[in-house]
Design an enzyme around this catalytic site. Structure first.
Site, PDB file in Angstrom:
ATOM      1  N   ASP A   4       5.120  -8.222  -1.114  1.00  0.00           N
ATOM      2  CA  ASP A   4       6.084  -8.026   0.019  1.00  0.00           C
ATOM      3  C   ASP A   4       5.159  -8.551   1.431  1.00  0.00           C
ATOM      4  OD1 ASP A   4       3.793  -6.187   0.031  1.00  0.00           O
ATOM      5  OD2 ASP A   4       5.334  -4.250   0.280  1.00  0.00           O
ATOM      6  N   HIS A  23       8.287   4.626  -2.122  1.00  0.00           N
ATOM      7  CA  HIS A  23       8.700   3.312  -2.176  1.00  0.00           C
ATOM      8  C   HIS A  23       7.560   2.481  -3.134  1.00  0.00           C
ATOM      9  CE1 HIS A  23       6.661   1.893   1.955  1.00  0.00           C
ATOM     10  NE2 HIS A  23       6.022   1.910   1.019  1.00  0.00           N
TER      11      HIS A  23
HETATM   12  C1  GLP Z   1       2.815  -0.310   2.154  1.00  0.00           C
HETATM   13  C2  GLP Z   1       3.088  -1.249   0.882  1.00  0.00           C
HETATM   14  C3  GLP Z   1       3.264  -0.797  -0.470  1.00  0.00           C
HETATM   15  C4  GLP Z   1       1.975   0.070  -0.486  1.00  0.00           C
HETATM   16  C5  GLP Z   1       2.283   1.219   0.600  1.00  0.00           C
HETATM   17  C6  GLP Z   1       1.146   2.468   0.414  1.00  0.00           C
HETATM   18  O1  GLP Z   1       4.109   0.356   2.731  1.00  0.00           O
HETATM   19  N1  GLP Z   1       4.287  -2.337   1.316  1.00  0.00           N
HETATM   20  O2  GLP Z   1       3.026  -1.836  -1.451  1.00  0.00           O
HETATM   21  O3  GLP Z   1       2.015   0.783  -1.906  1.00  0.00           O
HETATM   22  O4  GLP Z   1       2.058   0.696   1.786  1.00  0.00           O
HETATM   23  O5  GLP Z   1       0.075   2.063   1.316  1.00  0.00           O
HETATM   24  P1  GLP Z   1      -1.485   2.583   1.041  1.00  0.00           P
HETATM   25  O6  GLP Z   1      -2.109   2.252  -0.248  1.00  0.00           O
HETATM   26  O7  GLP Z   1      -2.109   2.327   2.353  1.00  0.00           O
HETATM   27  O8  GLP Z   1      -1.033   4.354   0.919  1.00  0.00           O
END
Ligand code: GLP
Length: 262
Positions: free
Chosen positions: A67, A138
């Site tokens: 993404d 998500h």
């Molecule tokens: C964002 C990304 C995701 C990721 C999520 C969690 O929203 N689009 O792909 O898994 O953040 O982030 P973190 O790993 O910083 O908790």
């Protein structure tokens, strides 16, 4: 699902890197799907170490990122292209031409999304996809309610995601409201998945995703439909799971028979 639990974030990251290394040794021109966020940073650090100290080569690897924020140029420090370059690609022998991140500046978004899907297909399909999970469950930016058959597309970010990600921007108002993301259906077509989750904050949503009912309200729960998923957790992230004893037993069994049990 294989659920691999380690005491610390470092250990879980190393374990996940060992799986990437194994797949890379089996197929040097691996097609990797990659994720951003703080969760995979430990994995990326270990891959860089494996490259620098153990000569693990990424020369023939192709990558597709999940993404990108819509409206951010690749040079923007919060863009996912910038994140991938600085946290991984710049430190490997990978050919940048072979690394793809959705274009947050695409003028014709629909055409871009179709072309991204086509590029994945032309590469032969993603062999191994790295995923994290958002606070709202998500994967990619497939916010609650995303169709489980969804494809690469433009999405509006959920309020919770905007709040979660505000820490990376000077002001909350600077967080983009839209993103381009691979769909849940796109992700389910990959050959194999690594889901990484760490920290107590994610324990509840992770348990709902892998031990609860499949629902579009938690897009990560769709992974229950995939045949080859390895979930790597630290102990705090595993703290709300009901089947920990079984996961540990299954991992022991794997060691005894010398093969992975999904
Ligand atoms: C964002 C990304 C995701 C990721 C999520 C969690 O929203 N689009 O792909 O898994 O953040 O982030 P973190 O790993 O910083 O908790």
């Amino acid at each position: 699902m294989r659920v691999i639990i380690r005491k610390t974030y470092e250990e879980m990251s190393k374990e996940a890197a060992a799986l990437v290394k194994k797949r890379l040794q089996q197929k040097p021109n691996l097609v990797l799907g990659l994720a951003t966020g703080s969760t995979p940073l430990g994995l990326y650090r270990e891959l860089i170490r494996l490259h620098q100290e153990e000569n693990l080569s990424f020369k023939n690897v192709r990558t597709f990122n999940l993404d990108e924020y819509y409206g951010l140029a690749p040079t923007h420090q919060q863009s996912y292209r910038y994140f991938m370059d600085t946290n991984l690609f710049n430190h490997l022998d990978i050919d940048k031409k072979n690394t793809r991140v959705p274009d947050g500046m695409a003028a014709d978004v629909e055409a871009f999304c179709l072309a991204y899907e086509e590029a994945i297909r032309r590469s032969g399909g993603i062999d191994l996809q790295v995923l994290g999970i958002g606070g709202d469950g998500h994967i990619g930016f497939n916010e609650p309610g995303s169709s489980l058959a969804s494809r690469t597309r433009l999405v509006a970010l959920d309020e919770q995601t905007i709040n979660d990600n505000a820490r990376f921007f000077a002001r909350k108002e600077d967080v983009p409201r839209f993103a381009i993301t691979m769909g849940v259906g796109t992700v389910l077509e990959v050959r194999e998945i690594i889901l990484l989750v760490n920290g107590a904050k994610k324990a509840e949503i992770l348990a709902r995703a892998i031990e609860g009912p499949v629902t579009s309200l938690i897009s990560a729960s769709a992974l229950q439909f995939h045949q080859r998923v390895s979930v790597f957790l630290d102990e705090p992230a595993a703290s709300a799971l009901k089947r920990v004893a079984y996961y540990r037993f299954s991992e022991e069994a794997e060691k005894k028979i010398g093969r992975e049990i999904f």
